[in-house]
Each structure stands twice: as C-alpha cells, then as structure tokens.
Write a protein that holds these residues in place. Structure first.
Motif, PDB file in Angstrom:
ATOM      1  N   GLU A 190      35.411  51.273  34.787  1.00  0.00           N
ATOM      2  CA  GLU A 190      36.526  51.775  34.481  1.00  0.00           C
ATOM      3  C   GLU A 190      37.082  50.881  33.358  1.00  0.00           C
ATOM      4  N   ARG A 206      33.937  48.332  45.128  1.00  0.00           N
ATOM      5  CA  ARG A 206      35.094  48.781  44.460  1.00  0.00           C
ATOM      6  C   ARG A 206      35.423  47.981  43.077  1.00  0.00           C
ATOM      7  N   ASN A 261      33.160  49.503  40.319  1.00  0.00           N
ATOM      8  CA  ASN A 261      33.749  50.661  39.962  1.00  0.00           C
ATOM      9  C   ASN A 261      34.750  50.464  38.790  1.00  0.00           C
ATOM     10  N   ARG A 262      35.672  49.359  39.320  1.00  0.00           N
ATOM     11  CA  ARG A 262      36.805  49.045  38.626  1.00  0.00           C
ATOM     12  C   ARG A 262      36.493  48.358  37.142  1.00  0.00           C
ATOM     13  N   GLU A 305      41.620  41.239  32.809  1.00  0.00           N
ATOM     14  CA  GLU A 305      41.258  41.857  34.186  1.00  0.00           C
ATOM     15  C   GLU A 305      39.887  41.875  34.411  1.00  0.00           C
TER      16      GLU A 305
END
Length: 126
Positions: free
Chosen positions: A31, A24, A27-28, A98
C-alpha cells in the motif's frame, strides 16, 4: 511433507502471530509503495504547475480550488503552490520513513521465522 523430507517444526501461537504480523506488514508495504508513487506524481504536478506559473506573464491566473477554477492574483497562487509543495514533500518523507520502518520489521520477522522453519516457510515475493 513426505516421510524422510526433514523435520517439521511445530507452529506455536507466537509463531502464528509472527506470520500474521508479517502478512499485515507486507500488505501495508505494498500500500505504501502505491501511496509513494502517487505522492511523487503529485509532487511532479505541483512542480510543473509552479514552472508554468513562472512562465506566465499574467497578473491574474486561474487556480483550481476543489472542483472549480477561480481567478486569483499570481502572487497568491505562487504562495499557495509553495505551501502545497512543502506539505506534499512532508507527506512523501513520512511515507518513505514508514516504508523503511516496515522493511526493518519485516527483515527481523524473516530472521525469526526462517530461523525456526528454514525451508518449510516462504516469505519471499514471487
């Protein structure tokens, strides 16, 4: 695995959760890379618009609001562009933070997973 290749580590529920979390996060991360690219392009566009506005000698200029162009005083457009640049910079900074946080979490998970599974797991991009 074939006989004699090494020992197989049992995958516990916690290990599976760590593997899923890594997926996860990965994937982030991808993105975020795309969002950062788009945010940088938007910042460049705003900077270009500001430069063009400086070169303009008109008192009233066309400014795009949504899907339409409207005539606005040059001073008002300058202030709106400045506000938009500040918001875009803040967004880019937030995205970069982030991304760094996700990279740190992924590095920690890699240590844990490679520590247990060694060569039996591949967490690297091809």
């Amino acid at each position: 695995m074939q006989q004699g290749e090494g020992t197989e580590a049992q995958v516990t529920w916690e290990d599976q959760q760590n593997i899923n979390k890594f997926g996860r996060l990965n994937n982030r991360f991808h993105e975020l890379e795309e969002e950062i690219k788009l945010a940088k392009e938007a910042n460049e566009s705003l900077e270009d618009a500001g430069n063009e506005l400086i070169l303009s000698d008109e008192d009233v200029v066309r400014f795009q609001v949504g899907e339409i162009f409207t005539h606005m005083p040059k001073d008002e457009v300058e202030s709106r562009l400045e506000t938009m640049k500040e918001e875009a910079d803040k967004k880019l900074e937030r995205l970069e933070e982030e991304k760094e946080s996700i990279l740190a979490q992924m590095t920690e998970l890699k240590k844990i997973l490679y520590g247990k599974f060694k060569d039996a797991i591949n967490l690297e991009e091809d």
